[in-house]
Structures are given as structure tokens and as C-alpha cells.
Design a protein around this motif. Structure first.
Motif, PDB file in Angstrom:
ATOM      1  N   LYS A  27      28.587  44.545  35.574  1.00 23.37           N
ATOM      2  CA  LYS A  27      29.227  43.526  36.400  1.00 23.37           C
ATOM      3  C   LYS A  27      30.238  42.705  35.608  1.00 23.37           C
ATOM      4  O   LYS A  27      31.339  42.419  36.097  1.00 23.37           O
ATOM      5  N   TYR A  28      29.889  42.357  34.378  1.00 19.55           N
ATOM      6  CA  TYR A  28      30.777  41.524  33.566  1.00 19.55           C
ATOM      7  C   TYR A  28      31.767  42.350  32.760  1.00 19.55           C
ATOM      8  O   TYR A  28      32.848  41.859  32.420  1.00 19.55           O
ATOM      9  N   HIS A  29      31.419  43.585  32.446  1.00 20.49           N
ATOM     10  CA  HIS A  29      32.313  44.401  31.630  1.00 20.49           C
ATOM     11  C   HIS A  29      33.598  44.747  32.382  1.00 20.49           C
ATOM     12  O   HIS A  29      34.646  44.939  31.771  1.00 20.49           O
ATOM     13  N   VAL A  30      33.521  44.840  33.680  1.00 19.38           N
ATOM     14  CA  VAL A  30      34.727  45.068  34.487  1.00 19.38           C
ATOM     15  C   VAL A  30      35.748  43.967  34.220  1.00 19.38           C
ATOM     16  O   VAL A  30      36.949  44.231  34.066  1.00 19.38           O
ATOM     17  N   ASP A  31      35.280  42.718  34.147  1.00 24.20           N
ATOM     18  CA  ASP A  31      36.183  41.595  33.884  1.00 24.20           C
ATOM     19  C   ASP A  31      36.738  41.645  32.464  1.00 24.20           C
ATOM     20  O   ASP A  31      37.868  41.213  32.218  1.00 24.20           O
ATOM     21  N   HIS A  32      35.946  42.146  31.527  1.00 24.25           N
ATOM     22  CA  HIS A  32      36.418  42.265  30.148  1.00 24.25           C
ATOM     23  C   HIS A  32      37.650  43.167  30.083  1.00 24.25           C
ATOM     24  O   HIS A  32      38.596  42.893  29.344  1.00 24.25           O
ATOM     25  N   HIS A  33      37.667  44.223  30.862  1.00 25.00           N
ATOM     26  CA  HIS A  33      38.824  45.117  30.879  1.00 25.00           C
ATOM     27  C   HIS A  33      39.965  44.535  31.726  1.00 25.00           C
ATOM     28  O   HIS A  33      41.131  44.654  31.364  1.00 25.00           O
ATOM     29  N   ARG A  34      39.626  43.932  32.826  1.00 28.39           N
ATOM     30  CA  ARG A  34      40.659  43.424  33.738  1.00 28.39           C
ATOM     31  C   ARG A  34      41.326  42.175  33.206  1.00 28.39           C
ATOM     32  O   ARG A  34      42.534  41.979  33.365  1.00 28.39           O
ATOM     33  N   TYR A  35      40.551  41.310  32.547  1.00 28.88           N
ATOM     34  CA  TYR A  35      41.091  40.023  32.065  1.00 28.88           C
ATOM     35  C   TYR A  35      40.839  39.874  30.564  1.00 28.88           C
ATOM     36  O   TYR A  35      40.303  38.857  30.111  1.00 28.88           O
ATOM     37  N   LEU A  36      41.206  40.867  29.773  1.00 28.99           N
ATOM     38  CA  LEU A  36      40.916  40.862  28.339  1.00 28.99           C
ATOM     39  C   LEU A  36      41.374  39.557  27.691  1.00 28.99           C
ATOM     40  O   LEU A  36      42.555  39.204  27.729  1.00 28.99           O
ATOM     41  N   ASP A  72      36.699  36.411  30.570  1.00 23.02           N
ATOM     42  CA  ASP A  72      36.192  37.434  29.659  1.00 23.02           C
ATOM     43  C   ASP A  72      35.044  36.835  28.857  1.00 23.02           C
ATOM     44  O   ASP A  72      35.257  36.034  27.944  1.00 23.02           O
ATOM     45  N   VAL A  73      33.800  37.242  29.167  1.00 23.73           N
ATOM     46  CA  VAL A  73      32.627  36.645  28.513  1.00 23.73           C
ATOM     47  C   VAL A  73      32.339  37.275  27.153  1.00 23.73           C
ATOM     48  O   VAL A  73      31.377  36.885  26.484  1.00 23.73           O
ATOM     49  N   ASP A  74      33.140  38.237  26.723  1.00 24.87           N
ATOM     50  CA  ASP A  74      32.992  38.783  25.373  1.00 24.87           C
ATOM     51  C   ASP A  74      33.614  37.869  24.319  1.00 24.87           C
ATOM     52  O   ASP A  74      33.359  38.029  23.121  1.00 24.87           O
ATOM     53  N   ILE A  75      34.430  36.927  24.757  1.00 28.88           N
ATOM     54  CA  ILE A  75      35.128  36.036  23.831  1.00 28.88           C
ATOM     55  C   ILE A  75      34.274  34.793  23.572  1.00 28.88           C
ATOM     56  O   ILE A  75      33.743  34.196  24.512  1.00 28.88           O
ATOM     57  N   PRO A  76      34.124  34.369  22.300  1.00 18.48           N
ATOM     58  CA  PRO A  76      33.318  33.178  22.003  1.00 18.48           C
ATOM     59  C   PRO A  76      33.826  31.934  22.724  1.00 18.48           C
ATOM     60  O   PRO A  76      35.017  31.797  23.019  1.00 18.48           O
ATOM     61  N   THR A  77      32.918  31.041  23.003  1.00 22.99           N
ATOM     62  CA  THR A  77      33.263  29.779  23.659  1.00 22.99           C
ATOM     63  C   THR A  77      33.884  28.805  22.664  1.00 22.99           C
ATOM     64  O   THR A  77      33.867  29.021  21.452  1.00 22.99           O
TER      65      THR A  77
END
Length: 290
Positions: free
Chosen positions: A126-135, A141-146
């Protein structure tokens, strides 16, 4: 992460997602690349083998001392479980059964999730789709530190702690940065995982459960394989936010090191990503664009 406080620790850019344009240009120049966008014929058998191996180890560790249990959780189970998370990453792009069978891919990801001990495969999708769409997108992109991570983990000791606690940050960050409603498939993922955990506990006791959870926490934390978390998207060169690694760890990580290539063509499974770097049979070299 930098040593100064605040949002200046991050590089802010306002251009479009670079991989979208790269993909369009390369597909226009080399349409034969589309031939690599097909299921991985070995992925399902490799995952099946790893899941069965971890279940066998669950039986074997019943009589181990706690000291040796933690050792094998790190040295062996950590490698297997980390590799399984990267298999789930590949499966999230429908590479196990192809794009025509999304449901099969979703359920197979849940199967690959079983030795992880914690239900996460469906939420990851669910969240990985956003990682690719909104890198790199702020709040998307929740892969990026806060901001807090960039501000607080700014010394060598704190960065070491951050690396150790990476599983927690990857689990909790989506709930803070971009929370989404729980889906039916996530609930099924949780029920299946709990049922399997209970079955393992009933058959072999608490030590196999500790082994699986320890394998996940230790294998995704301060572990050699976890270097890809930092290597993939943390900016080392100004203007570049995606990087690739072509070393031997790719042999046990489903070629996740080919990360620039993966973001260019997420529909290509990991087993074919090396072909997208330089493939004489296809007559192309995507890195140089020749």
C-alpha cells in the motif's frame, strides 16, 4: 542526514520525479526493454524454499540455549528474513505471477510474510506504491526520514542507534507521515500471520517465535544486508537521489541493489534487472544511454 538542525538537513527540489522522464525516453529509444517486463519464473520456488527452511529451523531451535538462539537469529535467520522482505518487495510489483493475476501476488506475499513473524506484506504494498509515484515527496514517501530523525540522529552514536532501530522506524513512520485506512487485505494478512504464529507456538513453544522475530528485528537493523536502506535513496551526490549497487549482496537480495534500474522500470523483476544495465543481446546500455 546532516549535523545541523531543522529542515536544512534535507535537499529540497521542485522538479518532476526524474525516473518518469527517464522511463519515457528509454522506452521510446529502446522499446525492446518491454520484453523484460514479465514474471520471474523462479521467484515463487525460491520463496517457497526459504519459507520451508525457516519452518525447519523453527523445529531445530527448540532445544537451543538463548545465547545460541540469538546468534543464529542474527547470522542465519536475519539473512533469510531480510531476503524475504525483498522478495515481498519484488512481489509487490506483481513479478511472481504477472500483472494479470494481482490477487495471486497479494496472497503469495502473505505467504512469504509468514517467517517474518509480523504481518506487514499488504501494508508494504500500500505504501510502496507511493514511494515510486512520489519519490522523496514530503508527507507522501514514507521511506524518507522525518524532520525529527534528521534533527535528532545527528551524531555517530545516535546514527548507530538509528541503524539498529530501523525496523521500528519503517514500521511506525507511515503511521505518522501518511496514515491510511486499514484495508480488508491487511486484516486478512494479520489473521493469517497470527494463526501461523499460534500454530508454531503450540507445536514447538516460545523459542521458535523468538527466533523468527529476532531474525526480523536483527536482520533489518544493524546487519550487513541492511546497508541497502541507506544506499538506495540517501543523497551522497547533489542532484542524485537514487543509487545502484552492483556487488555480490545482490545474489541474496533479489538484485535490490539495481535500484536506479528498478525505479526506472518497476515492472521488471529483480532477476532481469542486470540485463537492463548492459545487455548485448538487447543492444542497449541504459546507464550510459547508448
Amino acid at each position: 542526514m546532516g549535523n545541523s538542525a531543522g529542515r536544512s538537513d534535507f535537499e529540497w527540489v521542485y522538479s518532476d520525479q526524474p525516473h518518469t522522464q527517464r522511463r519515457k525516453e528509454m522506452l521510446a529509444k529502446y522499446p525492446v526493454i518491454k520484453s523484460l517486463m514479465r514474471p520471474d519464473p523462479y521467484l515463487k520456488w525460491t520463496v517457497l524454499g526459504m519459507v520451508l527452511v525457516q519452518l525447519l529451523v523453527c523445529w531445530l531451535v527448540q532445544g537451543l540455549s538463548w545465547r545460541w538462539l540469538l546468534f543464529w537469529s542474527y547470522a542465519f535467520g536475519g539473512c533469510i528474513n531480510h531476503s524475504l522482505t525483498l522478495a515481498i518487495h519484488d512481489i509487490s510489483h506483481n513479478t511472481a505471477f504477472g500483472t494479470n493475476f494481482p490477487s495471486r501476488n497479494r496472497w503469495f506475499a502473505i505467504f512469504a510474510n509468514l517467517p517474518i513473524g509480523v504481518p506487514y506484506a499488504t501494508s508494504f504494498k500500500k505504501y510502496h506504491v507511493d514511494h515510486h509515484r512520489y519519490l522523496g515527496g514530503d508527507g507522501l514517501d514514507v521511506d524518507i526520514p522525518t524532520d525529527f530523525e534528521g534533527w535528532f540522529f545527528c551524531t555517530p552514536a545516535r546514527k548507530l542507534l538509528w541503524l539498529t532501530l530501523q525496523p521500528l522506524f519503517y514500521t511506525l513512520r507511515p503511521l505518522y507521515v501518511n496514515p491510511k485506512a486499514v484495508t480488508r487485505m491487511e486484516m486478512l494478512n494479520t489473521l493469517v500471520q497470527l494463526a501461523v504464529n499460534m500454530a508454531i507456538f503450540s507445536l514447538w513453544g516460545i523459542k521458535p517465535i523468538v527466533y523468527l522475530l529476532g531474525s526480523t528485528f536483527l536482520g533489518l537493523g544493524l546487519h550487513p544486508i541492511s546497508g541497502h536502506f541507506v544506499a538506495e535513496h540517501y543523497m551522497f551526490l547533489k542532484g542524485h537521489e537514487t543509487y545502484s549497487y552492483y556487488g555480490p549482496l545482490n545474489w541474496i537480495t533479489f538484485n535490490v541493489g539495481y535500484h536506479m534500474e528498478h525505479h526506472d522500470f518497476p515492472s521488471i523483476p529483480g532477476c532481469y534487472l542486470p540485463l537492463s544495465v548492459c545487455c548485448p543481446s538487447l543492444g542497449l546500455n541504459l546507464i550510459s544511454g547508448e
